[in-house]
Design a protein around this motif. Structure first.
Motif, PDB file in Angstrom:
ATOM      1  N   SER A  24      22.756   6.574  11.913  1.00  0.00           N
ATOM      2  CA  SER A  24      22.747   8.008  12.267  1.00  0.00           C
ATOM      3  C   SER A  24      23.859   8.732  11.596  1.00  0.00           C
ATOM      4  O   SER A  24      23.742   9.694  11.283  1.00  0.00           O
ATOM      5  N   ALA A  25      24.998   8.079  11.587  1.00  0.00           N
ATOM      6  CA  ALA A  25      26.307   8.659  11.154  1.00  0.00           C
ATOM      7  C   ALA A  25      26.159   9.120   9.547  1.00  0.00           C
ATOM      8  O   ALA A  25      26.529  10.155   9.144  1.00  0.00           O
ATOM      9  N   LEU A  26      25.425   8.113   8.992  1.00  0.00           N
ATOM     10  CA  LEU A  26      25.389   8.393   7.330  1.00  0.00           C
ATOM     11  C   LEU A  26      24.388   9.528   7.235  1.00  0.00           C
ATOM     12  O   LEU A  26      24.486  10.446   6.171  1.00  0.00           O
ATOM     13  N   SER A  27      23.511   9.468   7.961  1.00  0.00           N
ATOM     14  CA  SER A  27      22.489  10.782   7.942  1.00  0.00           C
ATOM     15  C   SER A  27      23.037  11.929   8.098  1.00  0.00           C
ATOM     16  O   SER A  27      22.501  12.875   7.746  1.00  0.00           O
ATOM     17  N   GLY A  28      23.784  11.960   9.195  1.00  0.00           N
ATOM     18  CA  GLY A  28      24.549  13.319   9.622  1.00  0.00           C
ATOM     19  C   GLY A  28      25.257  13.912   8.473  1.00  0.00           C
ATOM     20  O   GLY A  28      25.459  15.198   8.560  1.00  0.00           O
ATOM     21  N   ARG A  29      25.748  12.905   7.482  1.00  0.00           N
ATOM     22  CA  ARG A  29      26.492  13.605   6.667  1.00  0.00           C
ATOM     23  C   ARG A  29      25.615  14.465   5.476  1.00  0.00           C
ATOM     24  O   ARG A  29      26.295  15.196   4.587  1.00  0.00           O
ATOM     25  N   LEU A  93      16.066  10.271   4.561  1.00  0.00           N
ATOM     26  CA  LEU A  93      17.502   9.633   5.106  1.00  0.00           C
ATOM     27  C   LEU A  93      17.748  10.571   6.329  1.00  0.00           C
ATOM     28  O   LEU A  93      18.283   9.995   7.235  1.00  0.00           O
ATOM     29  N   PHE A  94      17.312  11.792   6.638  1.00  0.00           N
ATOM     30  CA  PHE A  94      17.405  12.594   7.637  1.00  0.00           C
ATOM     31  C   PHE A  94      16.740  11.696   8.883  1.00  0.00           C
ATOM     32  O   PHE A  94      17.187  11.619   9.943  1.00  0.00           O
ATOM     33  N   LEU A  95      15.384  11.503   8.604  1.00  0.00           N
ATOM     34  CA  LEU A  95      14.252  11.110   9.735  1.00  0.00           C
ATOM     35  C   LEU A  95      14.956   9.678   9.660  1.00  0.00           C
ATOM     36  O   LEU A  95      14.622   9.177  10.979  1.00  0.00           O
ATOM     37  N   ALA A  96      15.196   8.945   8.873  1.00  0.00           N
ATOM     38  CA  ALA A  96      15.991   7.662   9.171  1.00  0.00           C
ATOM     39  C   ALA A  96      16.997   7.543  10.526  1.00  0.00           C
ATOM     40  O   ALA A  96      16.934   6.668  11.152  1.00  0.00           O
ATOM     41  N   GLY A  97      17.893   8.710  10.150  1.00  0.00           N
ATOM     42  CA  GLY A  97      19.102   8.683  11.169  1.00  0.00           C
ATOM     43  C   GLY A  97      18.486   9.306  12.451  1.00  0.00           C
ATOM     44  O   GLY A  97      18.869   8.983  13.602  1.00  0.00           O
ATOM     45  N   ALA A  98      17.388  10.134  12.330  1.00  0.00           N
ATOM     46  CA  ALA A  98      16.975  11.039  13.674  1.00  0.00           C
ATOM     47  C   ALA A  98      16.090   9.701  14.464  1.00  0.00           C
ATOM     48  O   ALA A  98      16.170   9.601  15.506  1.00  0.00           O
TER      49      ALA A  98
END
Length: 626
Positions: A24-29, A93-98
């Motif tokens: 989630s943190a990686l996606s937030g970047r 990547l965004f949806l992986a984090g979400a």
């Protein structure tokens, strides 16, 4: 650059699933880089001081070089997707984090890993089913857009086109068989003559498709269309078969020239140094014999998977005379072999040692390094050359002939270092097309090249799939509606049967829908016209109207389209610049990005579960192997 820089300011709770938190943190970047509106960012290496200019999600992750396990897993997943599709990495990547946040939230609510995986698998199936139901045929899209382009035409917001409607459009266009296309916002009007086309009712219009898929990269899409059309002409394909071979496209990056100087050239354009240019002037416009090397042209190169001698140890790292003499001996052997085979041109996919280049130049042998492997394959099939791993493997049967080298441009006045561009072609029509990408800012070249490839691959996959999806958030909103509808159905079913499994599924599906809403709002915020609260309010309002009125799909797509035009939707185009074309997304790219995002979440989720709880013979059968 260590991954902790990417996670700076993020508190990781060691009592919860650490992997999901890191994902989630990686996606937030990369949150500020999703969608078509991207800002350039500098990434600086603190150890060396070097910096790089990036704007895409893939380049951000690539240059941050994550070192933790989750970071490496994310990078490999995104890299694999980027290599195949060249677009959609930010969505992945965004949806992986979400969805990792959704899985983490589900765990905190006491839902087991097994139920989470089952519910999320059901959720992705719902989303993929939405893609199938609401995809638009590129032929139908062409007919619908032609209606708008024709005088007095009106567009109906429907995903299907009736026969009467198609016949009407054929009549509208039959008055002028050759239609000059005025590309409303993505292409310059002065170049419309070059992009004019003859349209047939059963043929998808490449320009119409390109309009819908440019996503703000107007110049890049113009180059992609021109390159595709040139490929179709050089390969003499049928008009009814517009699918072009994207492996025959290549790029050449030239700094020092304005971006407007970018162009498309038939053949293979390569850059040469002064030393190589002297040889090119000697051998130009002559039929040459050619050799193709798939690896590095150096004495120390070994192919992937090579195993050294057992027990071999390195005693000294310093280069001694024996090592130097071995290299000289090897270079002399290679040059002598090339001379005996009368080879005048060598193309390698890897690097070439400086000694080899110097010795070859003395014997008027042109050696060019870092040539794309697909180009080697195409030239090989056209000339009869057989690519080899090592130069010492070359034989007379591996050498091709009939290659010509022409001086295309002298770029010495534009580059800080002297460079010459040559065009390598064959008399047998290899069908290669080079897109020359230019910029006065050297750091922007990679980003401009990525934009071109993204447009070219969108166009290629659209023609290959034969269908497109409603863009500008339309598909995601439809998926949210279906997920929420199924979640509500499960809650009602649970109240009647008293089954907790239905309640779990409902909660997880709602959390997946929240992840898609978060993605839509992030894209809207990145346009610079909406705050996060305003964007979420707009999406919630449209979903509420959708649920309350039970309007049809066509009506809802019209609502999405109108919202873009009325300054309350997902597009950043000003009202006076209203696009004449709707925005669409690739079917296969979006589906694959969603699948890989969920696979990444499942892999991290199950790995964390195994580390925390361990496995036993009782529960091994319940593990999902990816």
């Amino acid at each position: 650059m260590e991954v902790w820089i990417m996670l700076e300011g993020v508190v990781i709770n060691s009592r919860q699933h650490v992997g999901l938190q890191k994902l989630s943190a990686l996606s937030g970047r990369i949150r500020s880089s999703v969608g078509p509106f991207k800002n350039y960012k500098f990434i600086q290496d603190e150890s060396s001081g070097d910096s790089v200019l990036v704007c895409s999600c893939f380049r951000i992750i690539e240059n941050l070089e994550p070192t933790c396990t989750v970071g490496q897993l994310v990078y490999e997943t995104v890299r694999a997707h980027h290599q195949r599709y060249r677009t959609g990495s930010g969505c992945l990547l965004f949806l992986a984090g979400a969805w990792s946040c959704a899985a983490l939230d589900s765990l905190q609510r006491g839902i087991s890993v097994k139920h989470i995986i089952t519910a999320m698998s059901e959720g992705i199936d719902i989303c993929l089913d939405v893609c199938k139901k609401f995809s638009v045929s590129i032929k139908d899209l062409t007919v619908m857009e032609k209606c708008t382009a024709a005088p007095g035409g009106t567009k109906k917001p429907s995903t299907t086109v009736s026969k009467e409607m198609a016949n009407l459009h054929v009549k509208c266009l039959s008055k002028s068989e050759q239609r000059k296309v005025k590309l409303s916002r993505h292409f310059c009007e002065t170049k419309s003559e070059m992009l004019s086309t003859v349209w047939h009712p059963d043929q998808p219009d490449m320009i119409v498709i390109a309009e819908s898929l440019s996503h703000g990269c107007e110049k890049a899409m113009e180059l992609a269309v021109e390159a595709a059309q040139m490929l179709l002409r050089t390969n003499q394909q049928r008009i009814s078969d517009p699918l072009f071979d994207i492996s025959k496209m290549l790029t050449c990056l030239v700094s020092g020239l304005p971006e407007d100087c970018a162009c498309v050239v038939e053949g293979c354009i390569l850059l040469l140094s002064d030393e190589q240019a002297v040889v090119a002037h000697v051998v130009k416009q002559q039929p040459l014999k050619i050799a193709l090397i798939t690896g590095d042209l150096s004495q120390t190169y070994r192919h992937l998977g090579f195993k050294g001698l057992p027990g071999e140890q390195c005693v000294r790292e310093d280069m001694d005379l024996s090592a130097s003499s071995k290299e000289d001996e090897w270079v002399d052997k290679v040059v002598k072999l090339l001379l005996n085979l009368e080879v005048k041109l060598v193309l390698t996919a890897g690097l070439v040692s400086q000694k080899v280049i110097q010795h070859c130049c003395r014997h008027q042998i042109l050696v060019v390094e870092k040539v794309n492997s697909s180009v080697l394959k195409t030239i090989g099939s056209s000339t009869g050359a057989i690519p080899v791993n090592y130069a010492t493997q070359l034989t007379e049967s591996c050498v091709g002939d009939g290659v010509n080298v022409e001086i295309w441009r002298d770029l010495s006045s534009y580059e800080r270092k002297s460079l010459t561009a040559v065009n390598i072609s064959t008399g047998r029509n290899s069908g290669l097309v080079t897109v020359v990408v230019t910029s006065c800012v050297h750091g922007k070249l990679q980003a401009l090249e990525d934009q071109f490839w993204a447009c070219a691959y969108r166009l290629h996959h659209a023609l290959k799939d034969g269908s497109l999806l409603p863009g500008a958030g339309g598909t995601e909103v439809l998926c949210v509606h279906q997920l929420q509808k199924q979640a509500e159905h499960n809650r009602v079913k649970d109240s009647k049967t008293g089954s907790a499994a239905n309640l779990y599924r409902g909660l997880v599906l709602q959390l997946m829908a929240d992840g898609l809403i978060d993605y839509i709002t992030a894209v809207m915020v990145n346009t610079g016209r909406f705050s996060a609260a305003n964007a979420r309010t707009i999406v919630s309002k449209q979903l509420t109207e959708f649920h309350r009125d039970e309007i049809s799909t066509g009506k809802f797509l019209q609502l999405v389209s109108q919202s873009k035009r009325e300054d309350v939707g997902f597009s950043a185009v000003e009202p006076d610049e209203t696009p004449a074309f709707n925005i669409y997304d690739n079917l296969s790219v979006k589906q694959e990005a969603w699948r890989k995002a969920l696979d990444l979440v499942f892999l991290v989720l199950q790995t964390d579960a195994e580390i925390i709880t361990g496995t036993s013979q009782k529960n091994e059968g319940n593990l999902m192997l990816l």
